[in-house]
Scaffold this motif. Structure first.
Motif, PDB file in Angstrom:
ATOM      1  N   GLY A 168      -6.632  10.568  -1.926  1.00 27.37           N
ATOM      2  CA  GLY A 168      -6.033   9.167  -2.584  1.00 27.37           C
ATOM      3  C   GLY A 168      -6.547   8.014  -1.845  1.00 27.37           C
ATOM      4  O   GLY A 168      -7.683   8.253  -0.994  1.00 27.37           O
ATOM      5  N   ARG A 169      -6.232   6.942  -1.863  1.00 28.60           N
ATOM      6  CA  ARG A 169      -6.828   5.776  -1.549  1.00 28.60           C
ATOM      7  C   ARG A 169      -6.219   5.200  -0.265  1.00 28.60           C
ATOM      8  O   ARG A 169      -5.366   5.196  -0.285  1.00 28.60           O
ATOM      9  N   VAL A 185       0.814  -1.200   0.002  1.00 29.55           N
ATOM     10  CA  VAL A 185       0.039  -0.031  -0.135  1.00 29.55           C
ATOM     11  C   VAL A 185       0.937   1.244   0.017  1.00 29.55           C
ATOM     12  O   VAL A 185       2.005   1.237   0.393  1.00 29.55           O
ATOM     13  N   GLU A 186       0.424   2.332  -0.335  1.00 29.54           N
ATOM     14  CA  GLU A 186       1.060   3.703  -0.377  1.00 29.54           C
ATOM     15  C   GLU A 186       0.489   4.675   0.416  1.00 29.54           C
ATOM     16  O   GLU A 186       1.306   5.385   0.841  1.00 29.54           O
ATOM     17  N   GLY A 187      -0.744   4.458   0.883  1.00 33.24           N
ATOM     18  CA  GLY A 187      -1.381   5.376   1.637  1.00 33.24           C
ATOM     19  C   GLY A 187      -1.746   5.111   2.936  1.00 33.24           C
ATOM     20  O   GLY A 187      -1.493   3.818   3.388  1.00 33.24           O
ATOM     21  N   GLY A 188      -2.157   5.857   3.806  1.00 31.72           N
ATOM     22  CA  GLY A 188      -2.317   5.735   5.192  1.00 31.72           C
ATOM     23  C   GLY A 188      -3.817   5.116   5.260  1.00 31.72           C
ATOM     24  O   GLY A 188      -4.604   4.497   4.532  1.00 31.72           O
ATOM     25  N   LEU A 189      -4.159   5.093   6.608  1.00 34.06           N
ATOM     26  CA  LEU A 189      -5.660   4.268   6.820  1.00 34.06           C
ATOM     27  C   LEU A 189      -6.667   4.936   6.230  1.00 34.06           C
ATOM     28  O   LEU A 189      -7.514   4.267   5.521  1.00 34.06           O
ATOM     29  N   GLU A 190      -6.860   6.129   6.490  1.00 36.81           N
ATOM     30  CA  GLU A 190      -7.722   7.120   5.617  1.00 36.81           C
ATOM     31  C   GLU A 190      -7.472   8.423   5.310  1.00 36.81           C
ATOM     32  O   GLU A 190      -7.634   9.515   6.060  1.00 36.81           O
ATOM     33  N   PRO A 191      -6.495   8.532   4.322  1.00 31.52           N
ATOM     34  CA  PRO A 191      -5.791   9.814   3.832  1.00 31.52           C
ATOM     35  C   PRO A 191      -6.924  10.646   3.308  1.00 31.52           C
ATOM     36  O   PRO A 191      -7.845  10.191   2.761  1.00 31.52           O
ATOM     37  N   THR A 192      -6.658  11.976   3.465  1.00 35.70           N
ATOM     38  CA  THR A 192      -7.511  12.923   2.938  1.00 35.70           C
ATOM     39  C   THR A 192      -7.593  13.086   1.439  1.00 35.70           C
ATOM     40  O   THR A 192      -8.577  13.212   0.624  1.00 35.70           O
ATOM     41  N   GLN A 233      -6.159   2.420   3.322  1.00 35.66           N
ATOM     42  CA  GLN A 233      -6.138   1.088   3.600  1.00 35.66           C
ATOM     43  C   GLN A 233      -7.480   0.211   3.766  1.00 35.66           C
ATOM     44  O   GLN A 233      -7.806  -0.749   3.290  1.00 35.66           O
ATOM     45  N   LEU A 234      -8.414   1.114   4.097  1.00 44.11           N
ATOM     46  CA  LEU A 234      -9.552   0.746   4.741  1.00 44.11           C
ATOM     47  C   LEU A 234     -10.272   0.608   3.073  1.00 44.11           C
ATOM     48  O   LEU A 234     -11.332  -0.418   3.058  1.00 44.11           O
ATOM     49  N   ASN A 235     -10.065   1.130   2.398  1.00 46.12           N
ATOM     50  CA  ASN A 235     -10.640   0.829   0.781  1.00 46.12           C
ATOM     51  C   ASN A 235     -10.304  -0.369   0.094  1.00 46.12           C
ATOM     52  O   ASN A 235     -11.107  -0.990  -0.706  1.00 46.12           O
ATOM     53  N   TYR A 236      -8.970  -0.997   0.520  1.00 42.17           N
ATOM     54  CA  TYR A 236      -8.475  -2.187  -0.030  1.00 42.17           C
ATOM     55  C   TYR A 236      -9.738  -3.289   0.454  1.00 42.17           C
ATOM     56  O   TYR A 236     -10.069  -4.374  -0.264  1.00 42.17           O
ATOM     57  N   LEU A 237     -10.224  -3.076   1.957  1.00 45.92           N
ATOM     58  CA  LEU A 237     -11.337  -4.328   2.488  1.00 45.92           C
ATOM     59  C   LEU A 237     -12.489  -4.037   1.909  1.00 45.92           C
ATOM     60  O   LEU A 237     -13.319  -4.977   1.556  1.00 45.92           O
ATOM     61  N   ILE A 238     -12.933  -2.682   1.432  1.00 46.91           N
ATOM     62  CA  ILE A 238     -14.062  -2.444   1.015  1.00 46.91           C
ATOM     63  C   ILE A 238     -14.216  -2.995  -0.371  1.00 46.91           C
ATOM     64  O   ILE A 238     -15.402  -3.522  -0.681  1.00 46.91           O
ATOM     65  N   ASP A 239     -13.177  -2.898  -1.086  1.00 51.88           N
ATOM     66  CA  ASP A 239     -13.178  -3.187  -2.564  1.00 51.88           C
ATOM     67  C   ASP A 239     -12.599  -4.853  -2.946  1.00 51.88           C
ATOM     68  O   ASP A 239     -12.460  -5.407  -3.493  1.00 51.88           O
ATOM     69  N   ASN A 240     -12.656  -5.544  -1.279  1.00 56.23           N
ATOM     70  CA  ASN A 240     -12.456  -6.988  -1.368  1.00 56.23           C
ATOM     71  C   ASN A 240     -10.895  -7.355  -1.900  1.00 56.23           C
ATOM     72  O   ASN A 240     -10.898  -8.365  -2.689  1.00 56.23           O
ATOM     73  N   GLN A 241     -10.117  -6.356  -1.863  1.00 54.38           N
ATOM     74  CA  GLN A 241      -8.570  -6.794  -2.247  1.00 54.38           C
ATOM     75  C   GLN A 241      -7.931  -7.145  -1.102  1.00 54.38           C
ATOM     76  O   GLN A 241      -6.606  -6.985  -1.313  1.00 54.38           O
ATOM     77  N   CYS A 242      -8.236  -7.164   0.143  1.00 54.02           N
ATOM     78  CA  CYS A 242      -7.644  -7.572   1.024  1.00 54.02           C
ATOM     79  C   CYS A 242      -8.494  -8.425   2.125  1.00 54.02           C
ATOM     80  O   CYS A 242      -9.682  -8.068   2.213  1.00 54.02           O
ATOM     81  N   ASP A 243      -7.886  -9.239   2.735  1.00 55.03           N
ATOM     82  CA  ASP A 243      -8.626 -10.146   3.668  1.00 55.03           C
ATOM     83  C   ASP A 243      -8.337  -9.764   5.221  1.00 55.03           C
ATOM     84  O   ASP A 243      -9.341 -10.117   6.025  1.00 55.03           O
ATOM     85  N   LEU A 244      -7.631  -9.154   5.537  1.00 50.79           N
ATOM     86  CA  LEU A 244      -6.937  -8.692   6.992  1.00 50.79           C
ATOM     87  C   LEU A 244      -6.393  -7.415   7.043  1.00 50.79           C
ATOM     88  O   LEU A 244      -5.212  -7.301   6.261  1.00 50.79           O
ATOM     89  N   LEU A 245      -6.542  -6.624   7.623  1.00 45.43           N
ATOM     90  CA  LEU A 245      -5.668  -5.374   7.926  1.00 45.43           C
ATOM     91  C   LEU A 245      -5.345  -5.159   9.436  1.00 45.43           C
ATOM     92  O   LEU A 245      -5.990  -5.203  10.238  1.00 45.43           O
ATOM     93  N   ILE A 246      -4.002  -5.488   9.525  1.00 53.02           N
ATOM     94  CA  ILE A 246      -3.260  -5.252  10.695  1.00 53.02           C
ATOM     95  C   ILE A 246      -2.625  -3.876  11.013  1.00 53.02           C
ATOM     96  O   ILE A 246      -1.959  -3.435  10.512  1.00 53.02           O
TER      97      ILE A 246
END
Length: 459
Positions: free
Chosen positions: A81-82, A72-79, A84-97
């Motif tokens: 860009g994309r 990933v390139e961005g933070g959790l919820e950057p103002t 980390q939570l967007n990866y979960l919403i788009d089903n591109q990730c199964d677990l966010l630590i």
């Protein structure tokens, strides 16, 4: 038949156990896509839990699944860009630590696990420099007491002089050998009363030469009063003289509300989330006002905020204590000096969770693994393992209750106030000496001129 029944029972029990274990462990044999910001393949500016790697290794070994890292390139919820939570919403990730603060909006979009760690917001302040303890001489008494003491001195001197003048009014000559009634002796007595009043106050003492009962009563009252004043001042003065000369900028978050010169800095999407959740609480409203009063009070990264908290400045930084410890350690390794420390009191306990896609079949199993880790207490051990703080710079404020390893002598800065008083006194005495010398020279010259005129007149 006798041998077949036990084998049948064993076969049924094994089948049930195998079915129940496969049902209770949906992660068995699965392959997960995992986001961990502290992974070496991500940018170093991204923040994530240091112990996230061992947590993932434990969970994968405990529930028998494999995993791969998602860069990933961005933070959790950057103002911008994309996030980390967007990866979960788009089903591109199964677990966010990550250290995810649970909120209602986040819970609507993703599955949040149970809290896996508990922390609090710590306040980073610059390590204070030693300052001269100038006010130690006047600190034992508040200003009303000093004012009352000055008025009392004037009242006692006026009372003694008034009584003396009233008693000396009937006759200019006293039969008592000690109390002569001429003008020179009256002036000398008045001077003696000044010396007597100030002498007692400075613990130098002095005799009361008058035999008059009224004067001795006033002198006795002043003696008792000065005894109380001097004893109280001396006992409290020692406390202020040995007081630390490196007082912290603040002790708690409440101190910033009384000092408008203190600048508060926070990282975006941290304390702001708590303010949004607790906008009806008075202290959160005050913090929000302080942050909104300055446009640059929010930083995108911790490093930006740390650069502003420099020794001698009035800037402070509020951050989760785990990340604040990392900042202290990095600053110490960079400069070799301990320039940052925690305020005495923290603020607002926070909890952190992991996140999975909404309605993930693995949420319950991950929660089970986190509960087992919390029950064992190994997460706290990992915190000490991954964040070993240097003993000379552990961020903790000095504790006055702990005994020092060696007796420390008083420095010049502890007694600066006393030396200033001594310097002022010597300066005044030097000026008085010069003034008296000038007057004596003038009188000597006038005397010589009078003698010359007198000698010329005799001729």
């Amino acid at each position: 038949m006798r041998l077949t029944l036990p084998y049948l029972i064993f076969f049924v029990w094994f089948s049930i156990f195998s079915c129940s274990s496969s049902v209770s462990n949906p992660l068995n044999g699965k392959h997960l896509r995992v986001i961990w910001p502290s992974w070496s393949g991500n940018p170093k500016v991204l923040l994530g839990p240091l112990k996230g790697g061992v947590l993932l290794d434990y969970l994968s070994a405990r529930f028998n699944f494999t995993h791969e890292m998602v860069p990933v390139e961005g933070g959790l919820e950057p103002t911008v860009g994309r996030g980390q939570l967007n990866y979960l919403i788009d089903n591109q990730c199964d677990l966010l630590i990550n250290n995810i603060i649970p909120t209602v909006s986040r819970n609507k979009n993703v599955d949040l696990t149970i809290p896996w760690t508990y922390d609090n917001f710590a306040i980073l302040i610059p390590v204070p420099d030693e300052t001269a303890n100038i006010n130690a001489v006047i600190k034992p008494f508040q200003w009303p007491i000093w004012l009352g003491l000055g008025v009392s001195i004037l009242c006692v001197i006026i009372a003694l002089n008034t009584i003396q003048q009233f008693l000396d009014q009937p006759s200019k000559k006293e039969t008592n050998a000690i109390e002569l009634g001429d003008d020179k002796m009256v002036q000398a007595k008045t001077t003696n009363y000044y010396i007597y009043v100030y002498g007692l106050l400075l613990s130098q003492g002095g005799p009361c030469e008058s035999k008059r009962l009224s004067i001795r009563l006033v002198a006795g009252v002043w003696t008792l009063a000065t005894f109380t004043f001097v004893q109280a001042y001396s006992s409290i003065l020692f406390t202020y003289v040995v007081a630390p000369v490196n007082r912290p900028l603040i002790n708690s978050i409440y101190d910033i509300f009384d000092n408008s010169d203190i600048n508060l800095f926070v990282r975006v999407r941290t304390i702001d989330l708590l303010i949004q959740k607790n906008d009806t609480t008075a202290i959160y409203r005050e913090i929000a006002k302080r942050l909104d009063s300055k446009s640059n009070s929010r930083c995108a990264y911790i490093s930006e905020c740390i650069q502003k908290v420099t020794p001698g400045s009035s800037n402070i930084f509020m951050e989760a204590s785990s990340f604040a410890k990392d900042a202290i350690k990095v600053e110490f390794n960079k400069t070799g000096k301990c320039n940052l420390q925690f305020a005495t009191e923290g603020f607002a306990t926070i909890v952190s969770t992991f996140a999975l896609p909404k309605q993930s079949p693995y949420t319950k199993t991950i929660n089970q693994g986190l509960l087992e880790l919390q029950q064992s207490g190994i997460i706290d051990f990992w915190e000490l393992w991954f964040r070993p703080m240097p003993p000379q710079c552990n961020g903790k404020p000095p504790n006055g209750n702990t005994a020092p390893k060696k007796n420390s002598s008083l420095s010049f800065k502890n007694l600066t106030g006393a030396f200033i008083v001594l310097l002022v006194g010597l300066s005044l005495s030097s000026l008085a000496f010069l003034f008296e010398k000038i007057i004596s020279i003038r009188e000597h010259r006038l005397g010589r001129s009078r003698n010359k005129v007198r000698f010329a007149g005799t001729k």
